[in-house]
Structure formats: structure tokens, C-alpha cells
Design an enzyme around this catalytic site. Sequence first.
Site, mmCIF file in Angstrom:
data_model
loop_
_atom_site.group_PDB
_atom_site.id
_atom_site.type_symbol
_atom_site.label_atom_id
_atom_site.label_comp_id
_atom_site.label_asym_id
_atom_site.label_seq_id
_atom_site.Cartn_x
_atom_site.Cartn_y
_atom_site.Cartn_z
ATOM 1 C CE LYS A 190 -32.347 -10.597 25.034
ATOM 2 N NZ LYS A 190 -33.572 -10.853 25.809
ATOM 3 N N GLY A 241 -38.271 -13.720 16.778
ATOM 4 C CA GLY A 241 -39.036 -12.681 17.464
ATOM 5 C C GLY A 241 -39.821 -11.862 16.471
ATOM 6 C CB SER A 242 -41.367 -8.563 16.753
ATOM 7 O OG SER A 242 -40.251 -7.814 17.148
ATOM 8 C CB THR A 243 -41.559 -8.596 11.328
ATOM 9 O OG1 THR A 243 -42.043 -9.936 11.142
ATOM 10 C CG2 THR A 243 -41.061 -8.071 9.997
ATOM 11 N N GLY A 246 -36.373 -7.975 14.003
ATOM 12 C CA GLY A 246 -35.595 -8.693 12.987
ATOM 13 C C GLY A 246 -35.027 -7.728 11.952
ATOM 14 C CD GLU A 263 -39.637 -18.581 13.460
ATOM 15 O OE1 GLU A 263 -40.553 -17.860 13.016
ATOM 16 O OE2 GLU A 263 -39.685 -19.190 14.531
ATOM 17 C CB CYS A 297 -43.947 -17.296 14.927
ATOM 18 S SG CYS A 297 -43.208 -18.909 14.984
ATOM 19 C CD GLU A 392 -46.890 -12.164 14.598
ATOM 20 O OE1 GLU A 392 -46.029 -11.264 14.662
ATOM 21 O OE2 GLU A 392 -46.599 -13.365 14.567
HETATM 22 P P1 NAI Z 1 -39.353 -8.951 20.458
HETATM 23 O O1 NAI Z 1 -39.014 -9.249 19.067
HETATM 24 O O2 NAI Z 1 -39.106 -7.553 20.939
HETATM 25 O O3 NAI Z 1 -38.548 -9.920 21.450
HETATM 26 C C1 NAI Z 1 -37.940 -11.126 21.097
HETATM 27 C C2 NAI Z 1 -36.542 -11.195 21.681
HETATM 28 O O4 NAI Z 1 -35.723 -10.175 21.114
HETATM 29 C C3 NAI Z 1 -36.464 -10.984 23.174
HETATM 30 O O5 NAI Z 1 -35.460 -11.832 23.706
HETATM 31 C C4 NAI Z 1 -36.038 -9.536 23.297
HETATM 32 O O6 NAI Z 1 -35.384 -9.235 24.497
HETATM 33 C C5 NAI Z 1 -35.114 -9.384 22.132
HETATM 34 N N1 NAI Z 1 -34.949 -8.027 21.610
HETATM 35 C C6 NAI Z 1 -35.817 -6.988 21.702
HETATM 36 N N2 NAI Z 1 -35.301 -5.904 21.081
HETATM 37 C C7 NAI Z 1 -34.106 -6.260 20.584
HETATM 38 C C8 NAI Z 1 -33.093 -5.588 19.817
HETATM 39 N N3 NAI Z 1 -33.246 -4.328 19.439
HETATM 40 N N4 NAI Z 1 -31.994 -6.277 19.472
HETATM 41 C C9 NAI Z 1 -31.848 -7.563 19.820
HETATM 42 N N5 NAI Z 1 -32.753 -8.240 20.546
HETATM 43 C C10 NAI Z 1 -33.869 -7.615 20.919
HETATM 44 O O7 NAI Z 1 -40.821 -9.343 20.727
HETATM 45 P P2 NAI Z 1 -41.779 -8.747 21.865
HETATM 46 O O8 NAI Z 1 -41.647 -7.263 21.990
HETATM 47 O O9 NAI Z 1 -41.591 -9.506 23.062
HETATM 48 O O10 NAI Z 1 -43.195 -9.047 21.232
HETATM 49 C C11 NAI Z 1 -43.768 -8.111 20.350
HETATM 50 C C12 NAI Z 1 -44.432 -8.811 19.211
HETATM 51 O O11 NAI Z 1 -43.491 -9.584 18.487
HETATM 52 C C13 NAI Z 1 -45.477 -9.800 19.585
HETATM 53 O O12 NAI Z 1 -46.710 -9.205 19.826
HETATM 54 C C14 NAI Z 1 -45.495 -10.681 18.388
HETATM 55 O O13 NAI Z 1 -46.288 -10.091 17.404
HETATM 56 C C15 NAI Z 1 -44.074 -10.706 17.926
HETATM 57 N N6 NAI Z 1 -43.336 -11.903 18.359
HETATM 58 C C16 NAI Z 1 -43.133 -12.886 17.450
HETATM 59 C C17 NAI Z 1 -42.485 -14.029 17.819
HETATM 60 C C18 NAI Z 1 -42.246 -15.121 16.846
HETATM 61 O O14 NAI Z 1 -41.978 -16.239 17.234
HETATM 62 N N7 NAI Z 1 -42.301 -14.869 15.572
HETATM 63 C C19 NAI Z 1 -42.041 -14.252 19.183
HETATM 64 C C20 NAI Z 1 -42.242 -13.133 20.059
HETATM 65 C C21 NAI Z 1 -42.894 -12.024 19.631
#
Ligand code: NAI
Length: 777
Positions: A190, A241-243, A246, A263, A297, A392
Site C-alpha cells: 500500500k 512511517g511514523s513511530t 509503527g 523503519e 526519516c 521529529e
Molecule cells: P504515517 O505513519 O501515518 O503513514 C505512513 C503509512 O502508514 C501510510 O501509507 C499510511 O497510510 C499508513 N498508515 C497510517 N495509519 C496506519 C495504521 N494504523 N496501520 C497501518 N498503516 C497505517 O505517517 P503520516 O501520518 O503520513 O506522517 C506523520 C508523521 O510521521 C510525519 O510528520 C513524520 O514525522 C512521520 N513519518 C516518518 C516517516 C519515515 O520515513 N520515518 C515517513 C512518513 C512519516
Amino acid sequence: MTVKEIFETMDYGPAPESSAEALAWLVDQGDKFGHYIDGTFTKPGKGFDSRNPATGEVLAKLTQAKQADVDAAVSAARKAQPKWEKMGGAGRARYLYAIARLLQKHSRLFAVLESLDNGKPIRESRDIDIPLVQRHFYYHAGMAQLMESELPNAEALGVCGQIVPWNFPLLMLAWKIAPALAMGNTVVLKPAEYTSLTALLFADICSQAGLPKGVVNIVTGDGAVGEMIVASDVDKIAFTGSTAVGRRIREATAGSGKALTLELGGKSAYIVFDDADIDSAIEGLVDAIWFNQGQVCCAGSRLLVQEGIADRFHEKLRARMDTLRIGDPLDKCIDVGAVVDPVQLQTIKSMVDSNTAGHVYQAAGALPENGCFYPPTLISGLETSDQLMQEEIFGPVLVSSTFRTPEEAVELANNTRYGLAATVWTENVNLALDIAPKLVAGVVWVNATNLFDAAAGFGGVRESGFGREGGWEGLTAYTKPKGKGKPLAKAEAAMGEGAPVDPIDRTAKMYVGGKQARPDSGYSKPVWGKPGLLGHVGLANRKDVRNAVEAAAGAKGWSKTTGHLRAQILYYIGENLSARAGEFAARLDAMTGRKDGAKEVEASIQRLFTAAAWADKYDGQVHGVPIRGVAIAMKEPVGVIGALCADEAPLLGLVSAMAPAIAMGNRVVLAASEPYPLAATDFYQILETSDVPAGVVNILTGSHTELAKPLASHLNVDAVWSFSSTDLSAEIERASAGNLKRSWVNNAMATEWHEDQTRRFLQAATEVKNIWVPYGE
Ligand code: NAI
């Protein structure tokens, strides 16, 4: 403007890349997308708009997946998997190679589409993201080719659910899909809801490459769809994605037997020493925090600069910030593009606006009037405890602080709950290589920053998640040992009555911090064996776990000892056990009622010797990476490992967990076999006479069910292993979500202690840190 004037002002003229081809591709698809399931695009359904963050224009309509879509994708992947795996590595390599070639052929289309959808400057998508994507597929085509010869004991996990973020949409897809496919898995991926377009173009490429149906499936939608994938019938979840998310996924998959790699976020330190090449370090910072608008990240988002040069450094930095060009991502002269979405822009704004500490400086360059743009920002003069030094921001915002000594730099750098990356700038090679091992991070860059390559594993420690992507170590995350693990035998303690074997009360104490310790509870339990009552052992509680962890955490010096020294000590333990082999064998027979005690003692000695043999040989690697440098992959101890030891073979189970763990420099808290604990309490007498420093090995006795949670939730424990015959995987994995510690629990893999699988243990006992250093011309 004349050429002379241009030279004088160094002004520039826009050099826009055409979006025509990418927009035409969207039109060809009808501007509406369904999912890619079983080799075809489904009919578009209800969903949401995908917008260009630089202009707000709608690029396409995407479909929000329903449960039935996720189910269909998972079952297509399930159906396709056996054939894909059986095709063999060489067969799969052909497809991965074909995909890499097609990615190369269409690289401009991918780059433009990525910049349109995400807002990143075309220079980055064209020169960094897409070439790295291709590199990843080429590299893993090679891994598929080599799988049978180089990983003869590995096989695919099955179906992998993969969830990627929006900051590097196609690159994160490549990091997930390429190794999974190479190792014979099939996938359901996804993309993030803001940035799904290049994933859909990639689906098209899979069809063009003739990839068998169902091997790659792509479903679109928001976090709700992510949750459906996490809950679905997959064998592994790989998430970036976000901690916060995760952690939720760790909790949701607890006890399910699904493999998991995370990650997550970071707040990576960027350390500049006073002897650094300052101009290079400033240019490095541009790459560290303004690359991809800081939505990285591992962004070097926390500048630590040595006091003596701090003022000059900040002054130069501000001047450099003023020259950054912000604007249309498709303009090849642009340094800083658009933030991915208004939601993210708002998050950045409110984090910066709510900060009252330090001094805020924003780049002078004009911002476009519309679109999601945020100026490069520096907030200097912050203290470690300030919120923006810890949280972050995930935007083009650098926070900074100063330090005086190298020791202070390390302390400040490590003062974070994250551990993804760190950067060190100094002209002194001794200093750089002294600091690199002290930084708690999965990646360290020396005199460079934000370098990536498929050959060098990427991933973090602490709350930055676990598992690596790329390199040999990344493959572990997509394989399991061949064959089915034997189920753990449920061992029952003997029940008895009557007089003790020995009339003197024998209550074996526990072993904490190199000393015998009474249980905090004050309670003990009898241990019966065939001949009668063999003795009593203490019942450890939460407080005893805390004491043992404290002792282990305090024995840090062990992690710095040489492999040579650790080998000597392990040999010595083996030798001392051998000297008392008969006594131990008799004790085992008495407890278990079996007659295999002598064999178990002999196997334990062997395992101690094998771990000793590996202690100075389980080395890292040096990766040749396509830059002027090398990535040194160092194997570091995980830290403090808590292990519930196997019940059925009380000595061998204990030694199997302990020996490889301490061989790699970890300190351990071991919960002895629950029904047969006396082998462990006898064993610490061996430890006491074998020069094992206090706190390196701590032994508790009592109920595994009682001890699992306090061990798994303790913030000073870095990993938990369970070989208990009581299945505590759900409790352990749920509790481990707190500080996102690594867990290795008794699903099929954990039964490996039956045979000598020392390598697998060594792997679980180490973290790979990739240190990138300049090398050669
Ligand atoms: P997020 O962690 O919510 O989104 C990343 C992915 O996870 C997206 O594909 C999203 O649809 C999916 N997702 C969201 N909730 C989920 C759940 N409960 N179960 C499974 N999948 C889920 O990140 P978001 O809200 O877009 O960004 C928020 C913050 O996260 C950012 O401000 C940043 O601090 C951090 N982030 C860190 C990343 C990294 O590479 N470490 C990448 C993106 C965001």
C-alpha cells in the site's frame, strides 16, 4: 539580461522540466485508478483525489480499498507464491532485471510523476530517487541469482504486506518489493494516500515485464487500508512511517507469528567539530535537512556544533540558507520544493509556531504564493530538553545546539529516543572513528550525509524501529530458516511428597549483579525430582527483574571488550563445566527423570565452545558503494537481552541463549527453565569461577508467565527472546512495543536451540551499523 550581468548577479533563469508526458500518462489511464490485483487494474471505485502539492491541482482520482479488495490482493499473492518461489532464484532474477531495465527506460517519466505527486525537486527525483530505485532492483536481481548458493538454508516467508510512506514513494516501494521478490515472496503493497501514482506506474511496469500474476499487488487508500493489511492473512508486515503507527502495528501483530520490520522516525544528530571543513559541512547540511524539504526519516535535523566555531558556522549557514531557491519542483534550478500536503505543512507550522525557545531564522528566498511551501528554517540556541530538540518535525526545519568536548557531543547526540542515523564532520580521522562506534544509530556518515545504497543495510535502533533494508542483512527480513521448527515440548515439573533428598534446607538463590540474591517476594517453590525433594528456588517478581536489568545495564564495559577476551571466558566456562560434568548430569537426570543428562552437559560444553569460537570471528563487512567511499558494516551488540530459557533441556536451553549473546558483547537476564530450575542455579557457580564480570549474566528463577511482561516492558532491555514452552509471544510482543525492543519469540524459529544454530543466535544478538567513510579517489 546580458551574460555578463548573469555572471555578476549569479541570477538564474527557470529551467522547467516538461510535465506533458506524465500528464498524458495520467490521461491515458482515464485519470482514475483502481487497484492492481492479480496482474490487472480493478475498476476505479469510491476514493479520493491525489493532488500536486505545489499547485493544489488534482492529478488523479484514487480508489479507497475495501476489505474485499485487500482480501482479493492477499489471496492473489497467496496463490502466486509457491510457483514464484519454486521458479528458483535464477528465474526470479530475470524478472527483477527486466523490471530494473524498464525502470531505467522510463526513468524520466517516473521522476516527473514523482515530483508532480510529492512536490520534491526534479533534481532529486531524477538524480537520487529513481536511480536508487533502479539500483535496488539490479542489486536484488543479483541476490535472487545468488540465493541458492549463498543462502542455502533460507526460504521465503510467503506473502508480505508492505506499507510505505509518502516521502520517497517509489524508493520505499523498491526497498520493500525488490528483496521480497528476490527471496521468493509475493507482496501486497500500500502506497501512502498522498503519493500513490508512481506505485501505480510501477504496477504497469510489472505487467510490461511479464511478471506472473499475483506476485505484486498494489492497493490504495489511507491508514484504514493499512490496518486491513496488518490484520490480513500475511506472513510478514514491513512498515516505514511514523513511530506512533509503527508501535500500533507492533501491538496489532503481537502473538500472530507474523514477522515484522519497522523503519520509523528519527531526530538524527549532525555533529560538526571545530576542525571540520566548514564549507563542506554547510553544504552537507543542505543535503541533510533541506533535501526533500526535510521530510526524510534520517534527516540531519539536529545540528550539534562545537562551541568555538558555532557563531561563524551559524552565520555562514544563514548566508547559505538565503541562497536556496524555493519553488516549482519541476524547475531544474530549484533547491527546495513543496511539502507533501497541506496537512503536513500545517503540522510543521504549528510545531514551529508553538516553540518559544531559541532564535528562529528563516531563509530570505521568496516563497511561491500558492502551494505547500515552507521556508528553510534554523532554530539555534536550543537545549537538549527543548521539545524541538526531541520531536521529529519532518520538515525543512533545523534545530541546533552547541557542545564543548567530543564526550559531550556523543552524550547530546545519543540523548534521544531515536537511533536512526548520525553525521560526523571532522578532518581528524582518529576523532571520527572514535566517535562513530559511540553513536547509538543504525547508520553513521563521516564527512558526508544522506548517502544510500542497496549494498549497505539501512535501519535504526531504539524507537527508530528494527530490521534492516538493503545489504545481506536486509535479506534476513524476507527469509526464514528452511523447514518447519519443531514445536516446543511442554515440560512438567515432577510432583512429589516425602522427605527431602538432602535433610539440610537447600534454597538456591538467584544470581544478580555477580552476587547470589534472595527473591524480593520472599517466596520460594519446591523442586521435585525422581528421587524426591531436590531443593527450593526463589520466585522472582517484577522487582527482581528490575534489579537484574539494572545490573546488566551497569555492566556496559562487557560490550567494549574484545572478541578475543570474550572467547577466552567462554572457553573457561566450558572447561569448568566439563570439570563438573558428572555432577551436572546427575542433577539433570534427577530433575527430568530422564537419563540424557550426560548428553545434555556434553552438548552444552560444545555450544559454549562454538560460541567462543565465533566470538572473534563473526565479523562485519566492507561494502563497496558507488561513491568515493566505503560503508563499513560493523556488528554491534544489541545491549541487554532478556531471555526466557527453554524448559525441556534446562542446561542446554540456558547455555544456548547465554553463550552467543555474551559472545557478541551483550549482557543477559535469563529466566531459568520453569520446571527444572536447579541446573541454572548450579550453573552460576561455574560462572563465578570463570571470570565472568558481575552483571554480564543474571539468572532468575520463577514463573515465565510472571517474568515475561516485566522483562518485555522494561525500557533498559533492548531485546527479548522466548524459548519457553508456555507461549508468551502475544504478551511479550505487545509489551515490547513500549520502547520498540526487538523480540524473538517462540514461533517456529525459536525452536532452533534444539540444534546448533549458533549463527541464527549470533544474528539475533547483533545490530549492524553501517559507517560510511571517504575512501580512495
Ligand atoms: P504515517 O505513519 O501515518 O503513514 C505512513 C503509512 O502508514 C501510510 O501509507 C499510511 O497510510 C499508513 N498508515 C497510517 N495509519 C496506519 C495504521 N494504523 N496501520 C497501518 N498503516 C497505517 O505517517 P503520516 O501520518 O503520513 O506522517 C506523520 C508523521 O510521521 C510525519 O510528520 C513524520 O514525522 C512521520 N513519518 C516518518 C516517516 C519515515 O520515513 N520515518 C515517513 C512518513 C512519516
